[in-house]
Write a protein that holds these residues in place. Sequence first.
Motif, mmCIF file in Angstrom:
data_model
loop_
_atom_site.group_PDB
_atom_site.id
_atom_site.type_symbol
_atom_site.label_atom_id
_atom_site.label_comp_id
_atom_site.label_asym_id
_atom_site.label_seq_id
_atom_site.Cartn_x
_atom_site.Cartn_y
_atom_site.Cartn_z
ATOM 1 N N ARG A 1 0.774 -1.091 0.062
ATOM 2 C CA ARG A 1 -0.034 -0.008 -0.118
ATOM 3 C C ARG A 1 0.789 1.513 -0.086
ATOM 4 N N TYR B 1 -1.249 -7.839 -3.942
ATOM 5 C CA TYR B 1 -2.732 -7.824 -3.629
ATOM 6 C C TYR B 1 -3.447 -7.034 -4.818
ATOM 7 N N TRP C 1 -4.934 -4.141 -6.279
ATOM 8 C CA TRP C 1 -5.163 -2.572 -6.261
ATOM 9 C C TRP C 1 -5.921 -2.353 -7.600
ATOM 10 N N TRP D 1 -14.491 -3.551 -1.513
ATOM 11 C CA TRP D 1 -13.227 -2.605 -1.981
ATOM 12 C C TRP D 1 -13.128 -1.588 -0.908
ATOM 13 N N TYR E 1 -8.254 -1.254 -2.721
ATOM 14 C CA TYR E 1 -7.896 -2.790 -2.538
ATOM 15 C C TYR E 1 -9.070 -3.628 -2.336
ATOM 16 N N PRO F 1 -7.188 -7.864 3.384
ATOM 17 C CA PRO F 1 -7.038 -7.810 1.957
ATOM 18 C C PRO F 1 -6.726 -9.043 1.124
#
Length: 576
Positions: A116, A127, A129, A157, A167, A176
Amino acid sequence: GPGQEWWRRAVVYQVYPRSFADSDGDGVGDLRGIIGRLDYIAALGVDVVWLSPIYRSPQADNGYDISDYHDVDPTFGTLADLDELIAGLHARGMRLVMDLVVNHTSDEHPWFAESRASKDSPRRDWYWWRPPRPGCRGGEPGAEPTNWHGFFSGSTWEWDEASGEYYLHLFDRKQPDLNWENPAVRRAVYDMMRWWVDRGVDGFRMDVINLISKAVRPDGSLPDGAPLPGPSRYGDGSPHYTNGPRLDEFLHEMHDAVLAGGARDGAVLLSVGETPGVTLDQARSITDPARRELDMVFQFEHMGVDHGPGGKWQLRPLHLPDLKANLARWQEGLAGAGWNSLYWNNHDQPRVVSRWGDDSPEHRVASAKTLGTVLHLQQGTPYVYQGEELGMTNVSWSQIEDYQDVETLNYYRESVAGGASDGEVMAGIGPVSRDNARTPMQWDDSPQAGFTTGTPWLSVNPAYPQINAAAAVADPDSVFHHYRRLIELRHRLDVVVDGRFELLLPEHEQVFAYTRRAAQTLLVVANMSSEPVAVDLPGQAGVLAGELLLTTHPDGAPADGDRVRLAPWESRVYLA
Ligand code: TEU
């Protein structure tokens, strides 16, 4: 190493560590508490312990949100404690199956912190995104990349202002989803699994493992789901992340990387996939030994036979023929193909004796024994959830303040925000909330049921003076000893392991009867109601004249030809 498929004759006991036994008085169960109870577990006769997650975690979803896969959360103890637990199980001839949660991590896992940090982070694509929906402003309702509704209510999300993207989290925003399309993610998971196998672990229960493959398009976009009924702005994304296009490929890759044994002196590991929404055909494929994926899966269809139009939150009375038909379909469907798990309970399901038995003082013990009987003598590997062997019951609290489960709390919040009344929502929550399964294990009739010397993290069920392990072990007629005898039958009789299943009287609304046929014939006949019943079992006079192996009512009237009269919740097992 042990026989290739030792788990076909094994019984698994699930420990939810948070609620099992607290050794240090902080009100939360821990590993040393489990170590102190190994003789109790061994006395039941089980072969395997499945341990719900004990890894480092902020506990947003009671450990199903992992922030360090290689360490034990201080709440539960240390890696040294875990090594002692593994040694204690192995010394008693039992094995340890760990809970593998790799569809998602905690948002506090270092991998996610790096991911992130920025769009250009080397871990960004570990992940999922995605930018806001075209033409929308990030963070605005409806701007999410897809309209998917989450398992724990709301959108799947979460908007991240700092890095300007959303995410994906199928569950809580603190969980996540990992991007399994990324081979680096898969390699990291397999390395971690091997690290545990080398540490002495004998297998894995794989959390929502059939959700890891998403139906991502070549351009990286994900499809919307069909709109949910009613005024909701969300859609059902489940067809786009359940049993996805690369699931078999990923499971086969995992099998050959970790599960094929040889990771530790050729150990044959047990692998069971938790697969919400799996169909029988998909289960046949996943558990087909020739495909080298998983040994067995947890199906969910039978757990849904009493769901109303609103799903689990609108339970309806059980219509027994529906349950029998589903179980029979899975017995026939997996016969001679893959392998099946057998369960009524776990940490996500309400207590079966309250849900499908009769938890009144008059019928609780007999119904708990009979529910165990009709489950354990099917073909497959049975799973006993902590307290099920005592006939523990739901708490069904009526105040939302008493609950702690994130799924329950999020559902309450979303429902009340949508205009439902507190009473309506609580009527749906009481019978089915996961907290029904998470009240502390009831060890004896001392304060807090002997679970803790402190204040338990979740209230103890007030029924504990009557329902506890000390009383059960001392009473030869207890649910505990009935479960112990069922497990003995599985260990002793090949017909329980290999016998072909045949459902009798499929339409009968009170009686669950079936046979298992191999060199011998086993007959199970059970009155699944609180009323007496007389029933004819055409063609079964022979086995009814055989050995009465197990009964809930020793003074029950003997069979008369193919006619059997059963008291409320009476079940019998015959062998010929
Ligand atoms: O549960 C998966 C799952 O489908 C749950 O949503 C469960 O079916 C539902 O609560 C019953 O209505 C697994 C774990 O068993 C559960 O404890 C976790 O909360 C979840 O995954 C996320 O890790």
